[in-house]
Design a protein around this motif. Structure first.
Motif, PDB file in Angstrom:
ATOM      1  N   TYR A 156     116.735 106.538   6.014  1.00 34.57           N
ATOM      2  CA  TYR A 156     115.845 105.586   6.684  1.00 34.57           C
ATOM      3  C   TYR A 156     116.448 104.177   6.650  1.00 34.57           C
ATOM      4  N   TYR A 209     119.005 109.073  11.778  1.00 33.40           N
ATOM      5  CA  TYR A 209     117.622 109.540  11.701  1.00 33.40           C
ATOM      6  C   TYR A 209     117.543 111.056  11.899  1.00 33.40           C
ATOM      7  N   GLU A 210     118.311 111.577  12.854  1.00 31.41           N
ATOM      8  CA  GLU A 210     118.297 113.022  13.096  1.00 31.41           C
ATOM      9  C   GLU A 210     118.779 113.787  11.865  1.00 31.41           C
ATOM     10  N   MET A 214     116.114 113.571   9.156  1.00 31.97           N
ATOM     11  CA  MET A 214     114.976 114.458   9.418  1.00 31.97           C
ATOM     12  C   MET A 214     115.326 115.895   9.043  1.00 31.97           C
ATOM     13  N   SER A 215     116.532 116.318   9.358  1.00 31.89           N
ATOM     14  CA  SER A 215     116.974 117.668   9.025  1.00 31.89           C
ATOM     15  C   SER A 215     117.001 117.876   7.509  1.00 31.89           C
ATOM     16  N   ARG A 234     113.431 117.895   6.139  1.00 31.17           N
ATOM     17  CA  ARG A 234     112.751 119.156   6.473  1.00 31.17           C
ATOM     18  C   ARG A 234     113.203 120.251   5.507  1.00 31.17           C
ATOM     19  N   TYR A 260     110.224 112.818   6.039  1.00 29.78           N
ATOM     20  CA  TYR A 260     110.412 113.326   7.400  1.00 29.78           C
ATOM     21  C   TYR A 260     109.589 112.512   8.391  1.00 29.78           C
ATOM     22  N   ASN A 261     108.326 112.273   8.069  1.00 29.96           N
ATOM     23  CA  ASN A 261     107.448 111.527   8.978  1.00 29.96           C
ATOM     24  C   ASN A 261     107.924 110.095   9.185  1.00 29.96           C
ATOM     25  N   LEU A 315     111.054 109.024   8.940  1.00 30.39           N
ATOM     26  CA  LEU A 315     112.265 109.101   9.753  1.00 30.39           C
ATOM     27  C   LEU A 315     111.926 109.432  11.206  1.00 30.39           C
ATOM     28  N   GLN A 316     110.993 110.337  11.397  1.00 35.02           N
ATOM     29  CA  GLN A 316     110.592 110.711  12.755  1.00 35.02           C
ATOM     30  C   GLN A 316     109.970 109.527  13.494  1.00 35.02           C
ATOM     31  N   TYR A 369     112.746 107.204  14.447  1.00 36.94           N
ATOM     32  CA  TYR A 369     113.500 107.852  15.521  1.00 36.94           C
ATOM     33  C   TYR A 369     112.759 107.721  16.854  1.00 36.94           C
ATOM     34  N   GLU A 370     111.472 108.015  16.833  1.00 38.60           N
ATOM     35  CA  GLU A 370     110.687 107.948  18.069  1.00 38.60           C
ATOM     36  C   GLU A 370     110.567 106.517  18.588  1.00 38.60           C
TER      37      GLU A 370
END
Length: 104
Positions: free
Chosen positions: A56, A75-76, A79-80, A83, A91-92, A94-95, A98-99
């Motif tokens: 992050y 970020y991808e 997230m991997s 997860r 994860y949230n 980072l997501q 990313y978004e």
């Protein structure tokens, strides 16, 4: 003794301590030394790719320095890793970062 010197001294005794490396990178960010922070984060994640929290902060640093595609990749990857570790909080975060970056 300043915080960076203190962390470096601790790292001399425990060079593989990922928490200390992460803390050192955050101190560099506070001083606006993005190059030093990036070097520490990248070395940390190369050595210990499962250190989820650093993805992050490295991603945010890359965003700040205008490296959008590199930030997306970080970020991808984060997230991997999050997860796989079942760390849904990380994860949230980072997501969301990313978004924010990819929905522009």
């Amino acid at each position: 003794m300043d915080r960076i010197a203190q962390l470096k001294a601790f790292l001399e005794g425990s060079p593989g301590d990922s928490f200390l490396q992460h803390a050192l990178a955050l101190e560099y960010i506070k001083l606006k030394d993005d190059a030093a922070a990036r070097g520490v984060f990248e070395a940390l994640l190369e050595k210990e790719p499962g250190y989820v929290g650093s993805y992050y902060h490295l991603g945010r640093l890359l965003e700040r320095t205008g490296e959008r595609n590199a930030a997306i990749a970080v970020y991808e990857k984060g997230m991997s890793v999050a997860r796989e570790a079942r760390d849904m909080h990380a994860y949230n975060e980072l997501q969301a970062a990313y978004e924010d970056l990819t929905d522009e």
